[in-house]
Design an enzyme around this catalytic site. Structure first.
Site, short mmCIF file in Angstrom:
data_model
loop_
_atom_site.label_atom_id
_atom_site.label_comp_id
_atom_site.label_asym_id
_atom_site.label_seq_id
_atom_site.Cartn_x
_atom_site.Cartn_y
_atom_site.Cartn_z
N SER A 1 0.83 -1.21 0.00
CA SER A 1 0.00 0.00 0.00
C SER A 1 0.86 1.26 0.00
O SER A 1 0.68 2.15 -0.84
CB SER A 1 -0.92 0.00 1.23
OG SER A 1 -1.70 -1.17 1.28
N THR A 2 1.81 1.35 0.93
CA THR A 2 2.68 2.51 1.00
C THR A 2 3.57 2.60 -0.23
O THR A 2 3.92 3.70 -0.68
CB THR A 2 3.55 2.45 2.27
OG1 THR A 2 2.69 2.32 3.41
CG2 THR A 2 4.40 3.69 2.43
N TYR B 1 -1.36 -11.49 2.74
CA TYR B 1 -1.61 -10.12 3.22
C TYR B 1 -3.10 -9.96 3.44
O TYR B 1 -3.89 -9.94 2.50
CB TYR B 1 -1.09 -9.12 2.19
CG TYR B 1 -1.12 -7.66 2.63
CD1 TYR B 1 -1.56 -7.27 3.89
CD2 TYR B 1 -0.68 -6.66 1.77
CE1 TYR B 1 -1.58 -5.93 4.27
CE2 TYR B 1 -0.69 -5.32 2.14
CZ TYR B 1 -1.15 -4.96 3.39
OH TYR B 1 -1.16 -3.63 3.75
N LYS C 1 0.51 -11.31 7.06
CA LYS C 1 0.58 -9.90 7.44
C LYS C 1 -0.85 -9.46 7.71
O LYS C 1 -1.69 -9.46 6.80
CB LYS C 1 1.19 -9.05 6.33
CG LYS C 1 1.24 -7.56 6.63
CD LYS C 1 1.83 -6.79 5.45
CE LYS C 1 2.07 -5.32 5.75
NZ LYS C 1 0.84 -4.54 5.94
N GLY D 1 0.24 -5.43 11.31
CA GLY D 1 0.08 -4.41 10.29
C GLY D 1 -0.17 -3.01 10.81
O GLY D 1 0.53 -2.07 10.42
N GLU E 1 -0.02 1.72 14.74
CA GLU E 1 -0.37 2.28 16.05
C GLU E 1 -0.60 1.21 17.12
O GLU E 1 -0.77 1.54 18.29
CB GLU E 1 -1.60 3.18 15.93
CG GLU E 1 -2.86 2.49 15.45
CD GLU E 1 -3.00 2.42 13.94
OE1 GLU E 1 -4.15 2.24 13.47
OE2 GLU E 1 -1.99 2.54 13.23
N ILE F 1 5.21 -4.86 10.07
CA ILE F 1 5.39 -4.24 8.75
C ILE F 1 4.52 -3.01 8.72
O ILE F 1 3.30 -3.11 8.89
CB ILE F 1 4.99 -5.20 7.60
CG1 ILE F 1 5.84 -6.47 7.62
CG2 ILE F 1 5.13 -4.49 6.26
CD1 ILE F 1 5.43 -7.50 6.58
N GLY G 1 3.93 1.37 7.26
CA GLY G 1 4.27 2.48 6.39
C GLY G 1 4.87 3.67 7.11
O GLY G 1 5.78 4.32 6.59
#
Length: 306
Positions: free
Chosen positions: A51-52, A140, A168, A193, A196, A210, A212
């Site tokens: 995604s990132t 994922y 993930k 994932g 936070e 993992i 971003g």
């Protein structure tokens, strides 16, 4: 399970930014600079094309070029996971074959998206990538963006494929993470994932993270992981709180654009995100600068504490 060195996947793995030049073309030089920047800050490796990494917004050839640039720049002991998920099985298989040919350590893939694909269809999609490559495979699971939720029965089926080494998991549920870990067993890898809740995920069985936002403040996430691993939970909570303070403000901005601006402030110009992902408007750049300064105060305090 495939016989492979699982330790290479345990630690902080950055979901790496894409890098473009001023004309929006893949910038291999910037990719190399970013890999060097991250490797110097203690991360275990990178997750490329997720995604990132804007993988869904790139052509197959662009995705290959990015991965090749990463492989050319990485240190010897730096882990590279190639995200090869695409909406078509054909493209995913081509990317899987390429990832193996350039020496990536593992494959990862989302399920096919947009169309409502059955669990059997998703299983065949993932199995096609494994048949095309001898690399370890990491599912994922990110239902908020794909619209597909990995069920425990499907995961049980995927465990029958020796190449499946982990998941993930990007959902708010650490209970789901714990259940996947229990189903897979102690040697089955779980990658937390949501940035936070890295500490929460580690506490319930995740082997690695993992993320971003790791790329703009890798020192904080390495500190969380190491403090947890060494049993220094109060420190780990402090570092997670600092990271979350930054993430909370980041979420009020165009996220991908703001991450790239902060990475640029740290010395690596990755260019602008590819549309339709939004860049940071000029009038919001002072707020990004202020956030960067706050983040760096945490990074410096973290370094002093460690």
């Amino acid at each position: 399970m495939l016989q492979t060195d699982l330790s290479k996947f345990k630690g902080i793995i950055v979901a790496m930014n894409s890098c473009y030049d001023r004309n929006g073309r893949v910038d291999e030089g910037a990719v190399g600079e970013l890999v060097a920047f991250l490797a110097k800050r203690g991360v275990k490796g990178v997750y490329v094309g997720g995604s990132t990494g804007e993988g869904m917004l790139q052509s197959v050839e662009e995705r290959k070029r990015v991965l090749e640039a990463v492989m050319a720049a990485k240190p010897l002991d730096f882990t590279v996971i190639a995200h090869v998920g695409a909406i078509t099985t054909r493209d995913s298989v081509e990317l899987a074959e390429h990832a193996e040919s350039v020496g990536a350590d593992a494959l990862s893939a989302i399920p096919p998206f947009y169309y409502r694909i059955s669990e059997h269809g998703v299983e065949e999609h993932w199995a096609s990538m494994m048949r095309a490559s001898g690399l370890p495979f990491i599912i994922y699971h990110i239902p908020a963006t794909t619209g597909f939720s990995l069920s425990k029965p499907l995961l049980q089926k995927m465990l029958a494929y020796p190449q499946t080494i982990g998941v993930k998991i990007t959902t708010p549920s650490t209970y789901e993470l714990q259940q996947f870990k229990a189903l897979g067993g102690p040697d089955f890898l779980l990658f937390n994932g949501p940035d936070e809740q890295l500490l929460a995920g580690l506490s319930l069985g995740a082997d690695a993270g993992i993320g971003g936002t790791y790329g703009m403040m890798p020192e904080l996430f390495v500190a969380i992981y190491e403090a947890f691993r060494q049993g220094r939970m109060e420190e780990a909570r402090t570092y997670q709180t600092w990271a979350n303070d930054i993430i909370a403000e980041l979420l009020d901005m165009p996220v991908y654009g703001a991450i790239k601006e902060i990475v640029k402030m740290r010395g690596v110009d990755c260019g602008q995100p590819r549309l339709p992902l939004e860049p940071v408007p000029a009038d919001r750049l002072p707020a990004v600068r202020k956030l960067y300064e706050k983040m760096m105060s945490y990074v410096e305090a973290c370094g002093a504490a460690v």
